[in-house]
Motif scaffolding. Structure first.
Motif, PDB file in Angstrom:
ATOM      1  N   MET A 656      -3.845 -14.060   3.535  1.00 17.95           N
ATOM      2  CA  MET A 656      -3.753 -14.404   2.112  1.00 17.95           C
ATOM      3  C   MET A 656      -4.609 -15.625   1.811  1.00 17.95           C
ATOM      4  SD  MET A 656      -2.488 -13.272  -0.544  1.00 17.95           S
ATOM      5  CE  MET A 656      -2.064 -13.670  -2.200  1.00 17.95           C
ATOM      6  N   PRO A 777      -6.845 -10.167   1.385  1.00 18.57           N
ATOM      7  CA  PRO A 777      -6.033 -10.574   2.535  1.00 18.57           C
ATOM      8  C   PRO A 777      -6.308  -9.710   3.766  1.00 18.57           C
ATOM      9  CG  PRO A 777      -4.678 -10.487   0.559  1.00 18.57           C
ATOM     10  CD  PRO A 777      -6.039  -9.980   0.172  1.00 18.57           C
ATOM     11  N   GLU A 778      -6.405  -8.401   3.571  1.00 21.68           N
ATOM     12  CA  GLU A 778      -6.603  -7.552   4.745  1.00 21.68           C
ATOM     13  C   GLU A 778      -7.945  -7.836   5.417  1.00 21.68           C
ATOM     14  OE1 GLU A 778      -6.619  -3.294   4.262  1.00 21.68           O
ATOM     15  OE2 GLU A 778      -6.285  -3.033   6.405  1.00 21.68           O
ATOM     16  N   TRP A 781      -7.682 -11.075   7.307  1.00 19.40           N
ATOM     17  CA  TRP A 781      -6.856 -10.829   8.501  1.00 19.40           C
ATOM     18  C   TRP A 781      -7.674 -10.113   9.585  1.00 19.40           C
ATOM     19  CZ3 TRP A 781      -5.591  -5.833  10.195  1.00 19.40           C
ATOM     20  CH2 TRP A 781      -4.602  -5.731  11.175  1.00 19.40           C
ATOM     21  N   GLU A 793      -8.769  -1.274  13.865  1.00 19.53           N
ATOM     22  CA  GLU A 793      -9.316   0.039  13.477  1.00 19.53           C
ATOM     23  C   GLU A 793     -10.202  -0.183  12.275  1.00 19.53           C
ATOM     24  OE1 GLU A 793      -6.043   2.613  12.463  1.00 19.53           O
ATOM     25  OE2 GLU A 793      -4.856   1.656  14.044  1.00 19.53           O
ATOM     26  N   ARG A 795     -11.763  -0.454   8.902  1.00 19.79           N
ATOM     27  CA  ARG A 795     -11.188  -0.408   7.570  1.00 19.79           C
ATOM     28  C   ARG A 795     -11.907   0.663   6.757  1.00 19.79           C
ATOM     29  NH1 ARG A 795      -8.894  -0.291   3.678  1.00 19.79           N
ATOM     30  NH2 ARG A 795      -8.505  -1.757   1.995  1.00 19.79           N
ATOM     31  N   ASP A 798      -9.248   4.602   7.235  1.00 19.50           N
ATOM     32  CA  ASP A 798      -7.818   4.761   7.256  1.00 19.50           C
ATOM     33  C   ASP A 798      -7.221   4.961   5.866  1.00 19.50           C
ATOM     34  OD1 ASP A 798      -5.778   4.919   8.990  1.00 19.50           O
ATOM     35  OD2 ASP A 798      -5.287   2.790   8.962  1.00 19.50           O
TER      36      ASP A 798
ATOM     37  N   PHE B 184       5.096  -9.806   0.084  1.00 21.08           N
ATOM     38  CA  PHE B 184       3.672 -10.061   0.263  1.00 21.08           C
ATOM     39  C   PHE B 184       2.903  -9.188  -0.704  1.00 21.08           C
ATOM     40  CE2 PHE B 184      -0.533  -9.707   2.078  1.00 21.08           C
ATOM     41  CZ  PHE B 184      -0.821 -11.027   2.360  1.00 21.08           C
ATOM     42  N   HIS B 185       2.260  -9.816  -1.661  1.00 20.22           N
ATOM     43  CA  HIS B 185       1.478  -9.062  -2.633  1.00 20.22           C
ATOM     44  C   HIS B 185       0.245  -9.852  -2.996  1.00 20.22           C
ATOM     45  CE1 HIS B 185       4.112 -10.950  -6.041  1.00 20.22           C
ATOM     46  NE2 HIS B 185       4.175 -11.656  -4.961  1.00 20.22           N
ATOM     47  N   HIS B 186      -0.780  -9.149  -3.439  1.00 16.84           N
ATOM     48  CA  HIS B 186      -2.053  -9.812  -3.667  1.00 16.84           C
ATOM     49  C   HIS B 186      -2.066 -10.496  -5.027  1.00 16.84           C
ATOM     50  CE1 HIS B 186      -6.712  -9.538  -3.147  1.00 16.84           C
ATOM     51  NE2 HIS B 186      -6.246 -10.731  -2.955  1.00 16.84           N
ATOM     52  N   ASN B 211       8.252  -0.775   1.769  1.00 16.25           N
ATOM     53  CA  ASN B 211       6.933  -0.143   1.878  1.00 16.25           C
ATOM     54  C   ASN B 211       6.459   0.042   3.318  1.00 16.25           C
ATOM     55  OD1 ASN B 211       5.010   1.181   0.449  1.00 16.25           O
ATOM     56  ND2 ASN B 211       3.937  -0.622  -0.307  1.00 16.25           N
ATOM     57  N   GLY B 251      -3.978  -1.930   1.811  1.00 11.55           N
ATOM     58  CA  GLY B 251      -3.822  -2.280   3.212  1.00 11.55           C
ATOM     59  C   GLY B 251      -3.668  -1.061   4.085  1.00 11.55           C
ATOM     60  N   ALA B 253      -2.256   0.935   7.475  1.00 12.30           N
ATOM     61  CA  ALA B 253      -0.955   0.953   8.142  1.00 12.30           C
ATOM     62  C   ALA B 253      -0.912  -0.143   9.214  1.00 12.30           C
ATOM     63  CB  ALA B 253      -0.723   2.326   8.759  1.00 12.30           C
ATOM     64  N   GLU B 254      -2.030  -0.298   9.896  1.00 18.02           N
ATOM     65  CA  GLU B 254      -2.097  -1.283  10.971  1.00 18.02           C
ATOM     66  C   GLU B 254      -1.851  -2.702  10.439  1.00 18.02           C
ATOM     67  OE1 GLU B 254      -6.007  -1.626  12.460  1.00 18.02           O
ATOM     68  OE2 GLU B 254      -5.417  -2.643  14.300  1.00 18.02           O
ATOM     69  N   TYR B 255      -2.483  -2.990   9.308  1.00 15.89           N
ATOM     70  CA  TYR B 255      -2.308  -4.303   8.688  1.00 15.89           C
ATOM     71  C   TYR B 255      -0.847  -4.482   8.283  1.00 15.89           C
ATOM     72  CZ  TYR B 255      -3.019  -8.011   5.145  1.00 15.89           C
ATOM     73  OH  TYR B 255      -2.973  -9.149   4.396  1.00 15.89           O
ATOM     74  N   ASP B 258       1.402  -5.358  11.147  1.00 13.56           N
ATOM     75  CA  ASP B 258       1.285  -6.752  11.568  1.00 13.56           C
ATOM     76  C   ASP B 258       1.956  -7.683  10.564  1.00 13.56           C
ATOM     77  OD1 ASP B 258       0.249  -8.497  13.653  1.00 13.56           O
ATOM     78  OD2 ASP B 258      -0.995  -9.344  12.058  1.00 13.56           O
ATOM     79  N   LEU B 259       1.750  -7.383   9.275  1.00  8.26           N
ATOM     80  CA  LEU B 259       2.398  -8.204   8.244  1.00  8.26           C
ATOM     81  C   LEU B 259       3.913  -8.177   8.392  1.00  8.26           C
ATOM     82  CD1 LEU B 259       0.524  -7.375   4.905  1.00  8.26           C
ATOM     83  CD2 LEU B 259       0.616  -9.585   6.077  1.00  8.26           C
ATOM     84  N   VAL B 262       4.992 -10.736  10.925  1.00  2.65           N
ATOM     85  CA  VAL B 262       4.848 -12.123  10.459  1.00  2.65           C
ATOM     86  C   VAL B 262       5.904 -12.434   9.397  1.00  2.65           C
ATOM     87  CG1 VAL B 262       3.326 -13.744   9.254  1.00  2.65           C
ATOM     88  CG2 VAL B 262       2.368 -12.163  10.955  1.00  2.65           C
ATOM     89  N   LEU B 263       6.052 -11.508   8.458  1.00  2.00           N
ATOM     90  CA  LEU B 263       6.985 -11.760   7.350  1.00  2.00           C
ATOM     91  C   LEU B 263       8.430 -11.738   7.826  1.00  2.00           C
ATOM     92  CD1 LEU B 263       5.263  -9.567   4.605  1.00  2.00           C
ATOM     93  CD2 LEU B 263       5.087 -12.044   4.898  1.00  2.00           C
ATOM     94  N   ARG B 265       9.453 -12.721  10.762  1.00  2.00           N
ATOM     95  CA  ARG B 265       9.693 -14.021  11.391  1.00  2.00           C
ATOM     96  C   ARG B 265       9.951 -15.078  10.320  1.00  2.00           C
ATOM     97  NH1 ARG B 265       4.723 -15.815  13.386  1.00  2.00           N
ATOM     98  NH2 ARG B 265       4.704 -17.267  11.622  1.00  2.00           N
ATOM     99  N   ARG B 266       9.105 -15.058   9.284  1.00  2.00           N
ATOM    100  CA  ARG B 266       9.281 -16.073   8.227  1.00  2.00           C
ATOM    101  C   ARG B 266      10.612 -15.885   7.502  1.00  2.00           C
ATOM    102  NH1 ARG B 266       3.141 -16.583   5.624  1.00  2.00           N
ATOM    103  NH2 ARG B 266       2.146 -17.209   7.579  1.00  2.00           N
TER     104      ARG B 266
END
Ligand SMILES: Cc1cc2nc3c(=O)[nH]c(=O)nc-3n(C[C@H](O)[C@H](O)[C@H](O)COP(=O)(O)OP(=O)(O)OC[C@H]3O[C@@H](n4cnc5c(N)ncnc54)[C@H](O)[C@@H]3O)c2cc1C
Lengths: 816, 274
Positions: A656, A777-778, A781, A793, A795, A798, B184-186, B211, B251, B253-255, B258-259, B262-263, B265-266
């Motif tokens: 982010m 963000p992606e 990251w 993978e 981007r 996918d 988590f949103h943009h 999601n 995003g 699926a992989e991202y 991972d999010l 992290v989220l 944990r937070r």
């Protein structure tokens, strides 16, 4: 000439409120969708859901039988309406390939959204229902989406009549570029992809056509930036006598270039109105807008600079591939050429080369979008200056200072062959650095680096230049543009002392009415409130070249200034006659002619307007009336510049990224209205940050637009943006007597590299040196993971099914 | 963006709504705030023949302290939930999360009942309901029943509601421990790319994900790890277990996987520190 240049400035440069705002803000202004006529019918457009398909049959019978439906037409049904295809006014090279672009496709659909049939019904809802009832039999064809694939051997062709998807190759070479690069101590070469953008003006497009008035005249109301261009070009497409077509742009709710065009729907509405003899209306649905209004950018840039070991620039080489989309709209091929001369930015060098290849793909056509060509150039230069600094381990400020063109007040030639009007690049940078608190920000950045904070800080700089005030007609001619770049203004002094101004520019939110009133009020000594400004109607303002490219003030405003000069010249003759002195004995200031040495003997412009109207006692040979028209053809472009500084905070775990601080010091020459300049700067920066961090049109492998609504195409809002700190330096332009340069696009041009440079600056210690826009963000990251050696993978591959939220409601194919 | 034509009926009471539902059957859809249904109708992804507007049933708009639980009327809009003192005091995660929904316009019209009934895995409140083991009170002309959140969300835009059901009330517990919702949103008004709800209640911890699948889901792996003594950071590494997140322009699926870690944990760290 120039009698008014020294006149007292009461309004110009001051904080006058915008005259047009009360109407606009209280909903009283009339936009296209407010226009309604007795018997008016609604047009609906059936659009191809496929990016590339043969149209076998179009069966309109089911639609034609629905309640309220008056007509339904296939492309073939309407073919006889067109004397020619939709216009491309900028064939940039002699051998450019220009495909026929029929308003309604006849044999093939070439992008998802291409019109394939038209329905006409009594209500808008009936028209929408009828579009769903037209049965089109398609054979889907292979698609070309990626520009480089489109140029490859054996690629599917967008247009069968051409031997490839290469539309044109345009070259500019100054100096011995190879020699400079071969002998340079340092060469940096990078590749940038400038994403495809969707303009998203708040007001969608719309058209109302009122046909067959008693004189056989057609009135076309359109939410357009270019009523004049529209009149001439549509007359050609429709085979209609130009004097019978009147185009009116009502209030227009934003354009950003997206309404600088001649669109299929405009031609369709006039054609259908002509056929049926009834008024017709079409209002774009937002989801149509995503597919059928032009897109912007979509350019691959290979950027290369050669420098000596200190980092002093010697040569620049830029090689572009620009996505045209499926057809050439009004100025599609010319957009990259608007940046072609600016790839050395505010720095000078000895050798310069620029090449651009235009490429056809099965996507929505691209065209002008706020900045047009210049954001691409600025992005490439400002990114690579940072890379050069990094390579030489210098501060990005230092490398810029080393290379700045020295301050200059007379026009001077630069490497690309242009002549810059005036500039002082150090001055804006100095001011910006101070406002930003550069040293403290660097210290804070270091603290976070040392402590290994999850949230890292990055600082980005963009010292930009742009080219405005389109344009000297001869230069346009030499660039093969089909029209001139002049503009016109008329000042009409009424016997009661009030003034009407007619301008050939066509404002759509910028505030011309206010600025034009300020100029005339000061120059003719009338009250600001007493000036009326008319625009946007080809019957009222027959001469004009409309509004785009930050041209209105520096071309149309200058025409106004010279028209005021003509008024004063004539009024002076009459005043001298009435005061029984010679003209040389008169002084002029702020609307008053007075006799030198006898200031109580005087006449005002208003008084002269009255005597010019009665015409009882005019000097011999003087025409009655006080009215003047001036058509101004600028001798040169104008070159606004400035320094933008940006700080971003990056969450290194999630990617982010947010802009924490943004300082802009712009130099647009002299300022007529500071609040309007501020407004343009704020909006421009927001749009530039949007481009850098949020927005991107994404297509899937079949050419279906994945980001086809506001839920998935990420236009940011105020909530995402910090409060901007803005300031100015003022280096008057030498191109025009008011010393003005233009500010409409500056923010959009300056901001993207400032933001991306800041993001990369935050991540450089982690080994991230490159990212393409938007730095979402992606992407951030993924860049961090890649730099750490963790595979991601790729981007894009996918991105299949849309997820949930309203995003899931984005219809593939967009036949909504 | 122009919906297909439909009939419109306005319900004056819950009974009237049920009667209209019985009369029109599967042809009909309830209309609450309209902020999920109308966009789908505008894109013609939903074409109900009849809309039964329950938006004016103000008697279903309330937040009440009801002994062990807090009762929330199904027609309560997000903004009122966000501002509810009862919720802030006893189940702050619901008030907080309602404040994270969309933008002020959406929050003034969108309702908690609509959000739950819509069954969108990107919605925020369903995830929170799952983490809280909420109860949903449902009425039909034949009577009433109470459904557990854990048995409610059955698929993408699918729930245990029958076409003739009206969701009338949502019941959430009074929390004894800390909580967190990490959205988590943009952009501020976006749906969650990923969301994580964590609550501590009666000595245990519950974690649910937004999601990360075609329904809101509990992060069972994380909960088990915590139950067997793992710390937050270690437990959070299990957050992507058994998930099947979408890949879209927001995003991959992989991202998202991972999010989620992290989220989570937070979220756990925040829930445990409050
Ligand atoms: C721009 C925008 C942004 C948004 N952002 C978010 C976000 O960030 N997070 C989020 O969670 N949501 C978001 N939403 C969705 C919002 O929260 C909706 O309001 C909510 O999901 C649905 O509530 P509603 O009252 O509008 O329901 P409606 O749209 O009226 O109805 C939705 C569905 O539920 C059914 N229904 C409604 N009420 C009942 C009931 N009492 N009993 C049985 N069935 C019922 C309807 O028949 C329909 O099928 C957003 C919406 C928009 C337009």
């Amino acid at each position: 000439m120039a009698q008014v240049a020294d006149t007292a400035q009461k309004y110009m440069g001051g904080g006058v409120l915008r005259k047009e705002d009360p109407e606009l803000l209280t909903g009283r202004a009339r936009y296209i969708d407010d226009i309604s006529m007795p018997g008016m019918l609604w047009v609906g457009i059936v659009r191809s859901p496929f990016a590339h398909a043969t149209i076998n049959t179009v069966d309109t019978s089911r639609a034609a039988n629905l309640p309220g439906v008056r007509a339904a037409y296939s492309g073939a049904d309407l073919a006889s309406e067109w004397a020619d295809g939709l216009p491309c006014a900028w064939p940039v090279t002699e051998d450019i390939k220009i495909p026929k672009h029929w308003p309604v496709a006849q044999d093939k659909a070439r992008f998802a959204g291409d019109p394939v049939a038209v329905v006409v019904a009594e209500t808008r809802a009936q028209a929408a229902d009828a579009t769903e009832a037209v049965d089109v039999d398609y054979d889907p064809l292979d698609v070309v989406i990626d520009m480089e694939a489109a140029l490859g051997d054996g690629a599917t062709k967008v247009h069968d009549e051409f031997d490839s998807n290469s539309c044109y190759v345009w070259n500019l070479e100054v100096g011995d570029v190879d020699d400079v690069f071969n002998n340079a101590a340092v060469v940096v070469k990078e590749r940038y992809y400038h994403p495809r953008l969707i303009p998203n003006a708040i007001e969608p497009r719309g058209v109302v056509c009122q046909p067959n008035l008693p004189q056989g005249e057609f009135i076309l109301y359109s939410a357009t930036q270019v009523p004049h261009i529209l009149k001439t070009t549509l007359a050609l497409t429709l085979g209609m006598p130009e004097q019978k077509l009147r185009v009116i742009a009502p209030e227009v709710g934003g354009g950003f270039g997206s309404k600088l065009n001649v669109y299929a729907e405009e031609a369709i509405c006039v054609a259908v109105g002509r056929r049926l003899g009834m008024p017709v209306k079409w209002i774009e649905e937002r989801s149509e807008g995503y597919l059928a209004t032009i897109h912007g950018r979509d350019v691959i840039q290979e950027m290369e600079v050669a420098a000596d070991s200190d980092g002093k620039l010697a040569g620049v080489r830029a090689n572009l591939k620009a996505d045209m989309g499926a057809y050439l709209q009004l100025v599609t091929p010319g957009i990259p050429i608007l940046g072609a001369f600016l790839y050395h930015g505010v720095y000078d060098c000895q050798a310069y080369s620029f090449t651009c290849t235009g490429v056809f793909t099965n996507k929505t056509p691209t065209d002008a979008y706020r900045g047009a060509g210049r954001p691409e150039a600025t992005y490439a230069v400002e990114r690579i200056m940072d890379s050069l600094a990094r390579k030489l381990e210098k501060d990005p400020i230092e490398i810029r200072r080393l290379n700045f063109i020295e301050p200059f007040n007379e026009a001077r030639e630069v490497a690309s062959g242009l002549s810059f009007d005036s500039g002082n690049y150090e001055a804006s940078l100095d001011k910006a650095l101070e406002a930003f608190g550069y040293d403290e920000m660097r210290a804070e950045q270091q603290r976070r680096r040392d402590s290994g904070d999850t949230k890292q800080l990055g600082i980005g700089i963009s010292t930009y230049i742009e080219m405005c005030g389109l344009a000297p007609s001869q230069v346009l001619g030499s660039l093969r543009y089909a029209a001139g770049g002049w503009d016109a203004a008329t000042i009409r002094c009424h016997p009661t002392g009030k003034v009407t101004v007619v301008t050939g520019t066509s404002p759509h939110g910028q505030g011309h009415v206010t600025s034009w009133s300020q100029i005339v009020a000061d120059e003719l000594g009338v009250a600001f409130e007493d000036v009326e400004v008319l625009h946007g109607d080809t019957a009222i303002s027959p001469l004009g070249m409309d509004t785009y490219g930050s041209r209105s003030l520096s071309v149309g405003g200058i025409a106004l200034h010279y028209a005021a000069d003509k008024i004063i010249t004539k009024a002076k003759t009459i005043a001298a006659h009435e005061l029984e002195v010679s003209e040389e004995d008169l002084e002029y200031d702020g609307g008053i002619f007075s006799v030198k040495g006898a200031p109580d003997k005087s006449k005002t412009v208003a008084e002269i307007a009255f005597s010019a109207w009665t015409a009882h006692n005019l000097p011999e040979g003087t025409e009655p009336g006080l009215e003047a028209t001036y058509v101004f053809d600028p001798p040169n472009f104008t070159f606004p510049s400035g320094a933008h500084l940006c700080a971003v905070e990056v969450d290194t775990e999630t990617g982010m990224t947010r802009v924490e601080k943004y300082v802009a010091v712009d130099d647009c020459g002299n300022v007529i209205n500071p609040a309007i300049v501020e407004g343009q700067v704020h909006g421009g920066i927001a749009q530039g940050i949007a481009e850098a961090m949020y927005e991107e049109a994404v297509y899937d492998d079949n050419g279906v637009l994945m980001t086809s609504s506001m839920a998935s195409y990420r236009v940011p809002s105020a909530a995402e943006l910090p409060s901007f700190q803005t300031d100015r330096t003022e280096t008057p332009s030498t191109t025009n007597p008011l010393g003005v340069k233009g500010i409409g696009e500056a923010g959009t041009i300056a901001a993207p590299p400032a933001v991306v440079n800041a993001t990369l600056d935050a991540l450089a210690p982690m080994g991230v040196y490159h990212m393409d826009m938007p730095v979402s963000p992606e992407r951030v990251w993924a860049a961090i993971r890649n730099a750490r050696g963790q595979e991601v993978e790729s981007r894009g591959k996918d991105t299949t099914a849309a997820g949930s939220g309203l995003g899931s409601a984005d219809t593939p194919g967009g036949d909504a | 963006m122009i919906p297909a034509s439909f009939e419109y009926e306005r319900a004056d009471s819950s009974d009237h709504a049920l009667e209209l539902l019985d009369r029109h059957g599967e042809e009909a859809k309830l209309l609450a705030g309209g902020h999920s249904l109308l966009p789908m109708m505008r894109l013609r992804l939903a074409t109900p023949a009849v809309l039964i507007d329950v938006g004016r049933l103000t008697d279903l708009s309330y937040v009440r302290d009801d002994g062990d639980a807090i009762a929330i009327g199904a027609l309560t809009c997000h903004e009122d939930i966000k501002d509810s003192d009862v919720l802030k005091q006893h189940c702050g995660i619901v008030a907080h999360t309602a404040g994270e929904v969309g933008d002020p316009q959406v929050r003034h019209l969108g309702t908690i009942g609509g959000s739950i009934a819509h069954g969108d895995p990107a919605s925020d409140l369903p995830t929170v309901m799952l983490a809280l083991d909420a109860q949903f009170v449902v009425r039909s002309s034949g009577g009433g029943r109470t459904l557990a959140a854990s048995n409610f969300f059955s698929g993408l835009f699918e729930t245990a509601l029958e076409p003739t059901n009206l969701l009338t009330e949502v019941r959430v517990p009074k929390l004894s421990g800390g909580w967190s919702y990490q959205k988590f949103h943009h952009r501020a008004q976006d749906w969650a790319i990923v969301g994580v709800a964590a609550v501590q209640h009666n000595g245990g911890a519950a974690v649910a994900l937004t999601n990360m699948s075609d329904v809101p889901m509990r992060a069972a792996g994380v909960e088990q790890a915590l139950a067997s003594g793992s710390d937050a950071a270690t437990a959070a590494t299990e957050a992507a277990q058994n998930t099947s997140p979408p890949s879209d322009p927001f995003g991959s699926a992989e991202y998202r996987r991972d999010l989620a870690k992290v989220l989570t944990r937070r979220a756990l760290q925040e829930a445990m520190s409050s």
